[in-house]
Design a protein around this motif. Structure first.
Motif, mmCIF file in Angstrom:
data_model
loop_
_atom_site.group_PDB
_atom_site.id
_atom_site.type_symbol
_atom_site.label_atom_id
_atom_site.label_comp_id
_atom_site.label_asym_id
_atom_site.label_seq_id
_atom_site.Cartn_x
_atom_site.Cartn_y
_atom_site.Cartn_z
ATOM 1 N N SER A 162 -19.455 -24.063 27.345
ATOM 2 C CA SER A 162 -18.260 -22.733 28.149
ATOM 3 C C SER A 162 -18.724 -22.585 29.091
ATOM 4 C CB SER A 162 -19.078 -21.652 26.968
ATOM 5 O OG SER A 162 -20.287 -21.295 27.778
ATOM 6 N N ARG A 163 -17.399 -22.701 30.227
ATOM 7 C CA ARG A 163 -17.063 -22.068 31.631
ATOM 8 C C ARG A 163 -16.533 -20.536 31.626
ATOM 9 N NH1 ARG A 163 -12.961 -26.426 33.004
ATOM 10 N NH2 ARG A 163 -13.090 -26.015 30.920
ATOM 11 N N THR A 164 -16.232 -19.937 30.065
ATOM 12 C CA THR A 164 -15.457 -18.329 30.643
ATOM 13 C C THR A 164 -15.662 -18.052 28.943
ATOM 14 O OG1 THR A 164 -13.971 -19.449 28.875
ATOM 15 C CG2 THR A 164 -13.305 -19.407 31.903
ATOM 16 N N THR A 165 -15.344 -16.703 28.768
ATOM 17 C CA THR A 165 -16.194 -16.031 28.354
ATOM 18 C C THR A 165 -15.450 -16.590 27.102
ATOM 19 O OG1 THR A 165 -15.990 -13.793 29.215
ATOM 20 C CG2 THR A 165 -15.951 -13.590 27.219
ATOM 21 N N ALA A 166 -13.828 -16.739 27.044
ATOM 22 C CA ALA A 166 -13.481 -17.209 25.521
ATOM 23 C C ALA A 166 -13.843 -18.412 25.123
ATOM 24 C CB ALA A 166 -11.637 -17.346 25.894
ATOM 25 N N GLU A 167 -14.364 -19.094 26.137
ATOM 26 C CA GLU A 167 -14.818 -20.763 25.854
ATOM 27 C C GLU A 167 -16.705 -20.697 25.617
ATOM 28 O OE1 GLU A 167 -15.059 -23.583 29.193
ATOM 29 O OE2 GLU A 167 -13.017 -23.731 28.414
ATOM 30 N N ASN A 168 -17.220 -19.085 25.593
ATOM 31 C CA ASN A 168 -18.459 -18.753 25.023
ATOM 32 C C ASN A 168 -18.120 -19.178 23.899
ATOM 33 O OD1 ASN A 168 -19.419 -16.275 27.933
ATOM 34 N ND2 ASN A 168 -20.262 -19.056 27.413
ATOM 35 N N MET A 169 -17.525 -17.747 23.221
ATOM 36 C CA MET A 169 -16.929 -17.600 21.875
ATOM 37 C C MET A 169 -16.570 -18.411 20.984
ATOM 38 S SD MET A 169 -17.965 -14.042 22.229
ATOM 39 C CE MET A 169 -17.905 -13.288 23.119
ATOM 40 N N LYS A 170 -15.551 -19.393 21.073
ATOM 41 C CA LYS A 170 -14.882 -20.806 20.323
ATOM 42 C C LYS A 170 -15.983 -21.722 20.607
ATOM 43 C CE LYS A 170 -10.232 -20.980 22.953
ATOM 44 N NZ LYS A 170 -9.685 -21.534 23.900
ATOM 45 N N GLN A 171 -17.285 -22.349 21.522
ATOM 46 C CA GLN A 171 -17.964 -23.015 21.201
ATOM 47 C C GLN A 171 -19.526 -22.740 20.491
ATOM 48 O OE1 GLN A 171 -18.446 -25.994 22.092
ATOM 49 N NE2 GLN A 171 -16.518 -25.827 23.908
ATOM 50 N N SER A 172 -19.398 -21.207 20.371
ATOM 51 C CA SER A 172 -20.591 -20.204 19.981
ATOM 52 C C SER A 172 -20.211 -20.337 18.330
ATOM 53 C CB SER A 172 -21.457 -19.357 20.613
ATOM 54 O OG SER A 172 -21.837 -19.173 21.667
ATOM 55 N N SER A 196 -15.417 -9.164 25.886
ATOM 56 C CA SER A 196 -16.802 -10.176 25.246
ATOM 57 C C SER A 196 -16.338 -9.723 23.319
ATOM 58 C CB SER A 196 -17.607 -9.963 25.622
ATOM 59 O OG SER A 196 -18.841 -10.076 26.480
ATOM 60 N N MET A 197 -16.074 -8.615 23.430
ATOM 61 C CA MET A 197 -15.876 -8.158 22.100
ATOM 62 C C MET A 197 -14.263 -8.455 21.584
ATOM 63 S SD MET A 197 -18.263 -6.539 20.407
ATOM 64 C CE MET A 197 -17.930 -6.012 18.852
ATOM 65 N N GLN A 198 -13.445 -8.476 22.388
ATOM 66 C CA GLN A 198 -11.978 -8.786 22.365
ATOM 67 C C GLN A 198 -11.555 -10.646 22.278
ATOM 68 O OE1 GLN A 198 -9.299 -8.442 26.100
ATOM 69 N NE2 GLN A 198 -7.886 -8.283 24.807
ATOM 70 N N MET A 199 -12.571 -10.977 22.774
ATOM 71 C CA MET A 199 -12.551 -12.513 22.595
ATOM 72 C C MET A 199 -13.431 -12.992 21.581
ATOM 73 S SD MET A 199 -11.615 -14.106 25.647
ATOM 74 C CE MET A 199 -10.034 -13.202 25.321
ATOM 75 N N ALA A 200 -14.818 -12.161 20.894
ATOM 76 C CA ALA A 200 -15.747 -12.579 19.843
ATOM 77 C C ALA A 200 -14.105 -12.317 18.662
ATOM 78 C CB ALA A 200 -16.591 -11.622 19.548
ATOM 79 N N ALA A 201 -13.407 -10.958 18.759
ATOM 80 C CA ALA A 201 -12.781 -10.388 17.451
ATOM 81 C C ALA A 201 -11.088 -11.956 17.732
ATOM 82 C CB ALA A 201 -12.166 -9.369 18.003
ATOM 83 N N LEU A 202 -11.042 -12.348 18.431
ATOM 84 C CA LEU A 202 -10.502 -13.670 18.766
ATOM 85 C C LEU A 202 -10.296 -14.333 18.397
ATOM 86 C CD1 LEU A 202 -7.092 -14.575 19.534
ATOM 87 C CD2 LEU A 202 -8.474 -14.938 21.607
ATOM 88 N N ALA A 249 -6.131 -6.785 30.038
ATOM 89 C CA ALA A 249 -4.826 -6.399 30.023
ATOM 90 C C ALA A 249 -3.675 -8.055 30.145
ATOM 91 C CB ALA A 249 -4.776 -5.725 31.251
ATOM 92 N N ALA A 250 -4.656 -8.657 30.973
ATOM 93 C CA ALA A 250 -3.969 -10.385 30.785
ATOM 94 C C ALA A 250 -4.060 -11.402 29.143
ATOM 95 C CB ALA A 250 -5.205 -11.277 32.012
ATOM 96 N N TYR A 251 -5.536 -11.185 28.815
ATOM 97 C CA TYR A 251 -4.918 -11.242 27.621
ATOM 98 C C TYR A 251 -4.750 -10.181 26.276
ATOM 99 C CZ TYR A 251 -8.891 -14.689 28.392
ATOM 100 O OH TYR A 251 -10.036 -15.325 28.984
ATOM 101 N N LYS A 252 -4.024 -9.285 26.751
ATOM 102 C CA LYS A 252 -3.250 -8.867 25.526
ATOM 103 C C LYS A 252 -2.015 -8.815 25.865
ATOM 104 C CE LYS A 252 -6.249 -4.121 24.664
ATOM 105 N NZ LYS A 252 -5.674 -2.974 25.007
#
Length: 259
Positions: A162-172, A196-202, A249-252
């Motif tokens: 992973s290279r981003t917080t979103a990828e942290n969650m996807k890969q994990s 991080s919680m936003q990405m984890a929930a997604l 804000a960007a993800y929202k």
């Protein structure tokens, strides 16, 4: 005398020095008949830069992120993954990424303490790749070695792509699913926890997610004059906070567009 010493010390080096230079340029612009607006704009910029560089300013910008989530854990005796998010590396004289950076080390330390308190019911996952491809190993591998150096003897899983917080969650998420776990504890710094919680929930909607902030950047207490003197560490805390607010804000916005 001491207060004057501290004030002078904070203004002769950046960012305080930059504030003085901007104010000097504003004074020069004010002397020109057609540059009054430029002078005012420079003064406003100097004020913003100075405010962002103080403990009080960082508290205003970044503290709301750090207080949004309190530590929460699964029920006692419940098996869970402890997911530690990467946060940079430190380097030796040859440029080798010898250990986790300051933020990552704080996360590893908090995760190791937590895992030791839940030895029978925890799986440690270190998540973070070789982000720009320039290091000699992934951030996850550096965090794993740091955890072992801290005396952790349990099994550690490494997610090193992973290279981003979103990828942290996807890969994990794939690793956690393969382990048959339904609970995950997210370990990261307080300022990084909301995104991080936003990405984890997604990316982990089927899991029970628990925040476990490893610490905060901002001082929650106004300590007199020292809280209003500009310094580089508080400017860094403010910039990190702004980056997180922009990311949230960007993800929202992206979510609304996709709908």
């Amino acid at each position: 005398m001491f207060l004057l010493y501290k004030l002078a010390g904070s203004m002769i080096v950046p960012p305080g020095l930059f504030v003085l230079i901007i104010l000097f340029l504003a004074w020069l612009a004010w002397k020109e008949p057609r540059r009054k607006r430029l002078s005012i704009a420079l003064c406003i910029f100097a004020f913003i830069l100075c405010a962002m560089s103080t403990s009080a300013g960082a508290l205003l910008i970044t503290s709301p992120l750090e207080t949004l989530y309190k530590a929460k854990l699964p029920p006692q005796n419940t098996d869970a993954a402890i997911l530690v998010l990467a946060g940079g590396s430190s380097y030796d004289d040859k440029g080798s990424s010898v250990q986790p950076g300051v933020y990552a080390m704080e996360r590893v330390y908090a995760a190791v303490k937590l895992a030791k308190s839940r030895q029978e019911h925890s799986v440690l996952i270190m998540s973070g790749g070789n982000v720009f491809g320039a290091n000699d190993r992934s951030e996850a591998e550096a965090m794993r070695d740091a955890a072992k150096a801290m005396g952790y003897e349990g099994h550690i899983l490494v997610e090193k792509w992973s290279r981003t917080t979103a990828e942290n969650m996807k890969q994990s998420a794939n690793i956690i699913r393969q382990r048959g776990l339904n609970h995950v504890i997210i370990v990261t710094n307080g300022f990084h926890m909301p995104r991080s919680m936003q990405m984890a929930a997604l990316h982990m909607p089927y899991l029970q997610i628990y925040p476990f902030p490893s610490g905060r950047l901002t001082d929650p207490v106004i300590r007199g004059l020292s809280s209003f003197l500009p310094n580089s560490s508080d400017l860094n805390a403010s910039c990190l906070g702004i980056k997180e607010w922009v990311g949230i804000a960007a993800y929202k916005i992206i979510g609304l567009v996709k709908r």
